[in-house]
Design an enzyme around this catalytic site. Structure first.
Site, PDB file in Angstrom:
ATOM      1  N   ASP A  67     -23.358 127.455 -41.498  1.00  0.00           N
ATOM      2  CA  ASP A  67     -22.350 128.521 -41.483  1.00  0.00           C
ATOM      3  C   ASP A  67     -21.583 128.404 -40.171  1.00  0.00           C
ATOM      4  O   ASP A  67     -22.109 128.729 -39.103  1.00  0.00           O
ATOM      5  CB  ASP A  67     -23.019 129.898 -41.575  1.00  0.00           C
ATOM      6  CG  ASP A  67     -23.701 130.162 -42.923  1.00  0.00           C
ATOM      7  OD1 ASP A  67     -24.013 129.172 -43.629  1.00  0.00           O
ATOM      8  OD2 ASP A  67     -23.930 131.330 -43.256  1.00  0.00           O
TER       9      ASP A  67
ATOM     10  N   LYS B  21     -17.131 133.027 -45.987  1.00  0.00           N
ATOM     11  CA  LYS B  21     -18.056 134.108 -45.626  1.00  0.00           C
ATOM     12  C   LYS B  21     -17.309 135.133 -44.792  1.00  0.00           C
ATOM     13  O   LYS B  21     -16.499 134.770 -43.937  1.00  0.00           O
ATOM     14  CB  LYS B  21     -19.231 133.490 -44.858  1.00  0.00           C
ATOM     15  CG  LYS B  21     -20.220 134.467 -44.239  1.00  0.00           C
ATOM     16  CD  LYS B  21     -21.342 133.685 -43.540  1.00  0.00           C
ATOM     17  CE  LYS B  21     -22.232 134.590 -42.696  1.00  0.00           C
ATOM     18  NZ  LYS B  21     -23.313 133.852 -42.016  1.00  0.00           N
TER      19      LYS B  21
ATOM     20  N   LYS C   8     -19.562 134.661 -49.565  1.00  0.00           N
ATOM     21  CA  LYS C   8     -20.723 135.295 -48.939  1.00  0.00           C
ATOM     22  C   LYS C   8     -20.299 136.513 -48.134  1.00  0.00           C
ATOM     23  O   LYS C   8     -19.753 136.376 -47.046  1.00  0.00           O
ATOM     24  CB  LYS C   8     -21.448 134.288 -48.039  1.00  0.00           C
ATOM     25  CG  LYS C   8     -22.667 134.873 -47.303  1.00  0.00           C
ATOM     26  CD  LYS C   8     -23.380 133.792 -46.495  1.00  0.00           C
ATOM     27  CE  LYS C   8     -24.462 134.378 -45.597  1.00  0.00           C
ATOM     28  NZ  LYS C   8     -25.192 133.334 -44.831  1.00  0.00           N
TER      29      LYS C   8
END
Length: 256
Positions: free
Chosen positions: A102, A165, A197
């Site tokens: 991430d 995300k 996400k």
């Protein structure tokens, strides 16, 4: 099973159970791995700092939970615009054995009008990942402006992101339904293989159900799976287990 219980069950299966605290230790990560193996099934992943990947891998193997992915973070949490450092961190994360990375998009640079560095950083980090999944954190709560949230999402997808995300969980405003609407719409327009996400701020099954509802409305019920949808959370799990009558009521927490 009630709708709320169904949402709780799904949210566990879609969860990146997270600890990204300054006081994290090997023992806290070991405990996290044990929590990820829940009475309602395993979470999709855990998300931890890179240095804890080896102990997490060892623990998950010992638990027979090899299906739980190990995610980590790079260029975190500030989203600096130094591409070389972001790439070095991402390569190191892959070398440690991360299944997923991430990375934080250089969102402040975008706010200042620089679109190029964000695209180039994500592209370079995706190349560094190889087959490892790349999720790009756009920090939607700081971007705030719907046009900027949209642009960060577009640039990330164009540069090769596997997921977009919302948040690091380190700023005052994290996942919101408004940001989810924008980001999921961009996915529907650009590439429905890209995942989404929401991270931080999802506290219970009812809130999880709201985010799932937005995704299903925009992309269809069949689209939602661990390959395309994750919840980033630390304190959510206990609440979901309580909804499923598998745990006591959670204590109030400031967790992610």
């Amino acid at each position: 099973m009630t709708d709320l219980k169904k949402a709780a069950q799904r949210a566990i299966e879609l969860m990146d159970l997270t600890t990204l605290n300054d006081d994290d230790t090997d023992q806290k990560v070991i405990d996290l791995c044990h929590k990820a193996v829940t009475p309602a099934g395993n979470t999709a992943a855990i998300c931890i700092y890179p240095r804890f990947i080896p102990i997490a891998r060892k623990t998950l193997d010992e638990l027979g939970a090899e299906d739980i992915q190990i995610a980590t973070v790079t260029n975190f949490p500030h989203g600096n615009d130094d591409i070389a450092i972001a790439v070095l961190e991402t390569r190191a994360a892959v070398a440690y054995g991360a299944d997923e990375v991430d990375v934080v998009f250089p969102y402040r640079a975008l706010m200042e009008g620089n679109e190029t560095v964000g695209y180039e950083l994500v592209k370079a980090c995706k190349e560094a990942c190889g087959e490892v999944l790349l999720k790009v954190i756009i920090e939607s709560g700081v971007l705030a402006d719907p046009a900027l949230i949209r642009r960060a999402s577009e640039l990330s997808i164009d540069a090769g992101a596997d997921f977009i995300k919302t948040s690091t969980g380190k700023v005052p405003v994290n996942a919101t339904l408004e940001a989810a609407e924008i980001m999921l719409t961009v996915i529907s327009e650009k590439n429905t293989k890209v995942g989404f996400k929401p991270a931080g701020g999802v506290r219970d099954a009812a809130q999880a159900a709201e985010f799932l509802g937005v995704a299903e409305r925009i992309l269809g019920a069949d689209w939602v799976s661990p390959r395309t949808f994750r919840f980033g959370a630390s304190s959510l799990l206990n609440s979901l287990l309580h909804t499923l009558e598998l745990a006591d009521a959670p204590k109030p927490t400031q967790g992610y």
